[in-house]
Design a protein around this motif. Structure first.
Motif, PDB file in Angstrom:
ATOM      1  N   TRP A 226     -10.347  -8.177  -9.925  1.00 56.00           N
ATOM      2  CA  TRP A 226      -9.203  -7.279 -10.026  1.00 56.00           C
ATOM      3  C   TRP A 226      -8.716  -7.205 -11.466  1.00 56.00           C
ATOM      4  CZ3 TRP A 226      -6.881  -4.634  -5.921  1.00 56.00           C
ATOM      5  CH2 TRP A 226      -7.432  -4.902  -4.674  1.00 56.00           C
ATOM      6  N   SER A 227      -8.473  -5.994 -11.917  1.00 53.60           N
ATOM      7  CA  SER A 227      -7.817  -5.812 -13.205  1.00 53.60           C
ATOM      8  C   SER A 227      -6.315  -5.913 -13.009  1.00 53.60           C
ATOM      9  CB  SER A 227      -8.174  -4.445 -13.799  1.00 53.60           C
ATOM     10  OG  SER A 227      -7.617  -3.399 -12.998  1.00 53.60           O
ATOM     11  N   ALA A 228      -5.589  -6.116 -14.089  1.00 55.23           N
ATOM     12  CA  ALA A 228      -4.138  -6.204 -14.000  1.00 55.23           C
ATOM     13  C   ALA A 228      -3.553  -4.900 -13.471  1.00 55.23           C
ATOM     14  CB  ALA A 228      -3.554  -6.543 -15.372  1.00 55.23           C
ATOM     15  N   ALA A 229      -4.102  -3.765 -13.904  1.00 48.14           N
ATOM     16  CA  ALA A 229      -3.567  -2.468 -13.487  1.00 48.14           C
ATOM     17  C   ALA A 229      -3.752  -2.246 -11.987  1.00 48.14           C
ATOM     18  CB  ALA A 229      -4.234  -1.349 -14.283  1.00 48.14           C
ATOM     19  N   SER A 230      -4.944  -2.569 -11.462  1.00 49.32           N
ATOM     20  CA  SER A 230      -5.191  -2.349 -10.039  1.00 49.32           C
ATOM     21  C   SER A 230      -4.358  -3.294  -9.172  1.00 49.32           C
ATOM     22  CB  SER A 230      -6.680  -2.512  -9.726  1.00 49.32           C
ATOM     23  OG  SER A 230      -7.130  -3.802 -10.082  1.00 49.32           O
ATOM     24  N   LEU A 231      -4.182  -4.529  -9.633  1.00 52.20           N
ATOM     25  CA  LEU A 231      -3.384  -5.471  -8.856  1.00 52.20           C
ATOM     26  C   LEU A 231      -1.904  -5.082  -8.887  1.00 52.20           C
ATOM     27  CD1 LEU A 231      -3.403  -7.920  -7.103  1.00 52.20           C
ATOM     28  CD2 LEU A 231      -3.448  -9.377  -9.125  1.00 52.20           C
ATOM     29  N   ARG A 232      -1.421  -4.603 -10.028  1.00 51.45           N
ATOM     30  CA  ARG A 232      -0.037  -4.112 -10.087  1.00 51.45           C
ATOM     31  C   ARG A 232       0.165  -2.933  -9.135  1.00 51.45           C
ATOM     32  NH1 ARG A 232      -0.588  -5.062 -15.819  1.00 51.45           N
ATOM     33  NH2 ARG A 232       0.683  -6.878 -16.402  1.00 51.45           N
ATOM     34  N   PHE A 233      -0.808  -2.041  -9.090  1.00 53.60           N
ATOM     35  CA  PHE A 233      -0.707  -0.892  -8.190  1.00 53.60           C
ATOM     36  C   PHE A 233      -0.652  -1.349  -6.736  1.00 53.60           C
ATOM     37  CE2 PHE A 233      -2.754   2.362  -5.547  1.00 53.60           C
ATOM     38  CZ  PHE A 233      -1.887   3.426  -5.772  1.00 53.60           C
ATOM     39  N   LEU A 234      -1.498  -2.318  -6.368  1.00 50.94           N
ATOM     40  CA  LEU A 234      -1.492  -2.835  -4.999  1.00 50.94           C
ATOM     41  C   LEU A 234      -0.149  -3.466  -4.662  1.00 50.94           C
ATOM     42  CD1 LEU A 234      -2.877  -3.573  -2.337  1.00 50.94           C
ATOM     43  CD2 LEU A 234      -3.785  -5.621  -3.458  1.00 50.94           C
ATOM     44  N   LEU A 235       0.397  -4.250  -5.573  1.00 47.98           N
ATOM     45  CA  LEU A 235       1.693  -4.884  -5.336  1.00 47.98           C
ATOM     46  C   LEU A 235       2.787  -3.850  -5.105  1.00 47.98           C
ATOM     47  CD1 LEU A 235       1.524  -7.746  -7.985  1.00 47.98           C
ATOM     48  CD2 LEU A 235       1.979  -8.088  -5.548  1.00 47.98           C
ATOM     49  N   MET A 236       2.866  -2.874  -5.997  1.00 46.37           N
ATOM     50  CA  MET A 236       3.943  -1.884  -5.889  1.00 46.37           C
ATOM     51  C   MET A 236       3.763  -1.001  -4.666  1.00 46.37           C
ATOM     52  SD  MET A 236       4.720  -0.895  -9.881  1.00 46.37           S
ATOM     53  CE  MET A 236       3.018  -0.584 -10.352  1.00 46.37           C
ATOM     54  N   LEU A 237       2.518  -0.648  -4.344  1.00 46.85           N
ATOM     55  CA  LEU A 237       2.276   0.173  -3.157  1.00 46.85           C
ATOM     56  C   LEU A 237       2.673  -0.576  -1.887  1.00 46.85           C
ATOM     57  CD1 LEU A 237       1.056   2.863  -2.139  1.00 46.85           C
ATOM     58  CD2 LEU A 237      -1.130   1.657  -1.920  1.00 46.85           C
ATOM     59  N   ALA A 238       2.267  -1.849  -1.786  1.00 47.06           N
ATOM     60  CA  ALA A 238       2.625  -2.640  -0.606  1.00 47.06           C
ATOM     61  C   ALA A 238       4.133  -2.823  -0.509  1.00 47.06           C
ATOM     62  CB  ALA A 238       1.934  -4.003  -0.665  1.00 47.06           C
ATOM     63  N   GLY A 239       4.805  -3.066  -1.645  1.00 43.88           N
ATOM     64  CA  GLY A 239       6.252  -3.220  -1.624  1.00 43.88           C
ATOM     65  C   GLY A 239       6.965  -1.957  -1.181  1.00 43.88           C
ATOM     66  N   VAL A 240       6.512  -0.809  -1.659  1.00 39.32           N
ATOM     67  CA  VAL A 240       7.146   0.461  -1.281  1.00 39.32           C
ATOM     68  C   VAL A 240       6.965   0.731   0.210  1.00 39.32           C
ATOM     69  CG1 VAL A 240       6.969   2.971  -1.546  1.00 39.32           C
ATOM     70  CG2 VAL A 240       7.022   1.503  -3.572  1.00 39.32           C
ATOM     71  N   PHE A 241       5.757   0.523   0.725  1.00 35.37           N
ATOM     72  CA  PHE A 241       5.517   0.778   2.148  1.00 35.37           C
ATOM     73  C   PHE A 241       6.317  -0.176   3.025  1.00 35.37           C
ATOM     74  CE2 PHE A 241       2.005   3.479   0.945  1.00 35.37           C
ATOM     75  CZ  PHE A 241       1.912   4.383   2.007  1.00 35.37           C
ATOM     76  N   ALA A 242       6.368  -1.460   2.657  1.00 37.19           N
ATOM     77  CA  ALA A 242       7.141  -2.420   3.451  1.00 37.19           C
ATOM     78  C   ALA A 242       8.614  -2.066   3.454  1.00 37.19           C
ATOM     79  CB  ALA A 242       6.929  -3.832   2.909  1.00 37.19           C
ATOM     80  N   ALA A 243       9.149  -1.712   2.276  1.00 33.71           N
ATOM     81  CA  ALA A 243      10.562  -1.353   2.188  1.00 33.71           C
ATOM     82  C   ALA A 243      10.853  -0.084   2.980  1.00 33.71           C
ATOM     83  CB  ALA A 243      10.958  -1.176   0.725  1.00 33.71           C
ATOM     84  N   ALA A 244       9.964   0.911   2.887  1.00 30.20           N
ATOM     85  CA  ALA A 244      10.191   2.170   3.603  1.00 30.20           C
ATOM     86  C   ALA A 244      10.228   1.944   5.111  1.00 30.20           C
ATOM     87  CB  ALA A 244       9.094   3.177   3.236  1.00 30.20           C
ATOM     88  N   ALA A 245       9.340   1.097   5.615  1.00 28.94           N
ATOM     89  CA  ALA A 245       9.328   0.832   7.061  1.00 28.94           C
ATOM     90  C   ALA A 245      10.576   0.084   7.500  1.00 28.94           C
ATOM     91  CB  ALA A 245       8.075   0.039   7.425  1.00 28.94           C
ATOM     92  N   LEU A 246      11.047  -0.856   6.670  1.00 26.44           N
ATOM     93  CA  LEU A 246      12.250  -1.615   7.033  1.00 26.44           C
ATOM     94  C   LEU A 246      13.518  -0.792   6.880  1.00 26.44           C
ATOM     95  CD1 LEU A 246      11.359  -5.071   5.456  1.00 26.44           C
ATOM     96  CD2 LEU A 246      11.796  -4.637   7.879  1.00 26.44           C
ATOM     97  N   LEU A 247      13.498   0.207   6.002  1.00 31.56           N
ATOM     98  CA  LEU A 247      14.677   1.036   5.769  1.00 31.56           C
ATOM     99  C   LEU A 247      14.694   2.287   6.634  1.00 31.56           C
ATOM    100  CD1 LEU A 247      14.796   0.806   1.862  1.00 31.56           C
ATOM    101  CD2 LEU A 247      16.318  -0.324   3.482  1.00 31.56           C
ATOM    102  N   ALA A 248      13.740   2.411   7.534  1.00 33.87           N
ATOM    103  CA  ALA A 248      13.715   3.569   8.431  1.00 33.87           C
ATOM    104  C   ALA A 248      15.005   3.624   9.234  1.00 33.87           C
ATOM    105  CB  ALA A 248      12.511   3.479   9.358  1.00 33.87           C
ATOM    106  N   PRO A 249      15.553   4.842   9.471  1.00 32.95           N
ATOM    107  CA  PRO A 249      16.842   4.959  10.183  1.00 32.95           C
ATOM    108  C   PRO A 249      16.837   4.278  11.544  1.00 32.95           C
ATOM    109  CG  PRO A 249      16.213   7.045   9.200  1.00 32.95           C
ATOM    110  CD  PRO A 249      15.043   6.135   9.045  1.00 32.95           C
ATOM    111  N   ARG A 250      15.753   4.452  12.281  1.00 37.51           N
ATOM    112  CA  ARG A 250      15.671   3.822  13.609  1.00 37.51           C
ATOM    113  C   ARG A 250      14.373   3.036  13.667  1.00 37.51           C
ATOM    114  NH1 ARG A 250      16.612   7.528  18.663  1.00 37.51           N
ATOM    115  NH2 ARG A 250      16.466   5.454  19.579  1.00 37.51           N
ATOM    116  N   GLN A 251      14.507   1.741  13.615  1.00 42.20           N
ATOM    117  CA  GLN A 251      13.313   0.897  13.664  1.00 42.20           C
ATOM    118  C   GLN A 251      12.752   0.887  15.085  1.00 42.20           C
ATOM    119  OE1 GLN A 251      13.638  -3.014  12.169  1.00 42.20           O
ATOM    120  NE2 GLN A 251      13.928  -2.382  10.060  1.00 42.20           N
TER     121      GLN A 251
END
Length: 380
Positions: free
Chosen positions: A71-96
């Motif tokens: 893994w390059s630093a750029a690809s690993l950073r992208f994976l981290l941020m993508l996973a964080g955004v998806f996890a946050a979006a699912a938890l912040l959904a109006p009706r879980q």
């Protein structure tokens, strides 16, 4: 680029410590949060352990898919941020709903895997061998408890957890060194990936059964915490207190022993603690189950501490390959679901039987360990 050509990162030791603490918080918090949310949204099946099982299986699958590449630093950073955004979006959904919790489980698994790779990358730029991750693990447990230790509060409002996961992902991305050459995958046990992996080299030797049983003790203890939080209502204990006791039992003994010399017969000591946990089951009521669970948490801590201090088993104790991450994760997920179904059907009796079985392995192994010649243990 060869590993020795990578320049050390600025404040490399501090960055590794912080990354380890975040990774442990993600690991322990995943057990707690996904179990609590699963019990709330999908409690009709396997005591709500479906999201936890999916999380474990996803970790193993992602490790298998990503473990062969560098893994390059750029690809690993992208994976981290993508996973964080998806996890946050699912938890912040109006009706879980149940589907949202399952989406959180997959995104959280990606975060754990990416955090593991981040720790590995930071280990690669250290100027000296880093210490065992006991102190960061304890800090991560405190952080996980502060965020999701109160399971009742989590069920009523998961939004703060979503923002925290997003912040953790971006912080890990910032901690990555600018230049790295980190390969994925993980070694058996704790840390990198922290799945309750099989330890065939221990199970082949009955004298080491206490260590193997104690390592597996993490599974029923962590998987049952959301259910025990409901059971502890009968004891009039707040859920946060029960969570703190279990996390403390898992990590405080190892922290207290971090500066001590390695034990000559660690399996004997661990077996005795497992046996004490089994003896606690002879008491009446849920307090007996709680006491046994805490004692087996202490046994896990002692076994982990011993394995960290003994880097290798003797050559004749190695036989056979370590199971692939996806296989270990699949077996762990099946065990979690099986335990959930058993707790649904039989209640505390199911968990009592599991802890009694761990105690039996501990007693038998303790007798064999007393007669055995001390051997060096593999790192967990």
């Amino acid at each position: 680029m060869r590993d020795h050509d990578i320049p050390p990162a600025r404040l490399a030791a501090q960055r590794l410590w912080l990354a380890r603490a975040i990774a442990w918080a993600l690991l322990l918090g995943g057990w707690l949060a996904l179990g609590a949310l699963g019990r709330q949204q999908l409690g009709a099946f396997a005591a709500g352990q479906g999201p936890v099982a999916l999380w474990l299986l996803s970790i193993g699958g992602l490790l298998t898919l990503a473990g062969a590449r560098r893994w390059s630093a750029a690809s690993l950073r992208f994976l981290l941020m993508l996973a964080g955004v998806f996890a946050a979006a699912a938890l912040l959904a109006p009706r879980q709903a149940g589907a949202a919790v399952l989406a959180v489980a997959v995104a959280w698994a990606a975060l754990v895997v990416a955090a593991s790779f981040t720790v590995r990358a930071l280990r690669g730029v250290q100027q000296r061998k880093p210490p065992a991750p006991i102190a960061p693990a304890l800090a991560g447990a405190v952080l996980a408890w502060a965020l999701v230790g109160d399971l009742d509060a989590l069920r009523s409002n998961a939004a703060p957890l979503g923002f925290t996961l997003l912040a953790a992902a971006f912080l890990l991305a910032a901690l990555l060194p600018a230049r790295m050459n980190a390969q994925g995958g993980c070694r058996s046990g704790l840390f990198d990936c922290s799945l309750p992996l099989l330890t065939p080299e221990l199970w082949r030797h009955p004298a080491q059964w206490p260590l193997a049983a104690a390592a597996l003790g993490m599974l029923p203890m962590m998987a049952s915490l959301p259910v025990m939080a409901d059971w502890c209502g009968a004891l009039r204990w707040p859920a946060a207190l029960g969570t703190a006791l279990h996390l403390g039992a898992m990590l405080l003994p190892a922290a207290c022993l971090s500066g001590a010399a390695p034990a000559r017969r660690p399996a004997l000591a661990v077996g005795m603690v497992l046996a004490l946990g089994g003896a606690a089951l002879l008491m009446a009521g849920l307090s007996a189950l709680l006491a046994a669970s805490l004692m087996h948490g202490v046994a896990w801590s002692l076994a982990w501490s011993a394995m960290l201090k003994r880097p290798r088993l003797a050559a004749n104790a190695h036989a056979g390959p370590t199971p692939a991450p996806v296989l270990a994760a699949a077996l762990t997920a099946v065990a979690v679901l099986g335990l959930g179904v058993a707790m649904d059907r039989y209640g505390p009796v199911a968990l009592t039987a599991v802890h009694a079985l761990l105690a039996v392995f501990g007693v038998f192994g303790c007798l064999r360990a007393y007669q055995a010649t001390p051997v060096a243990l593999s790192r967990v």
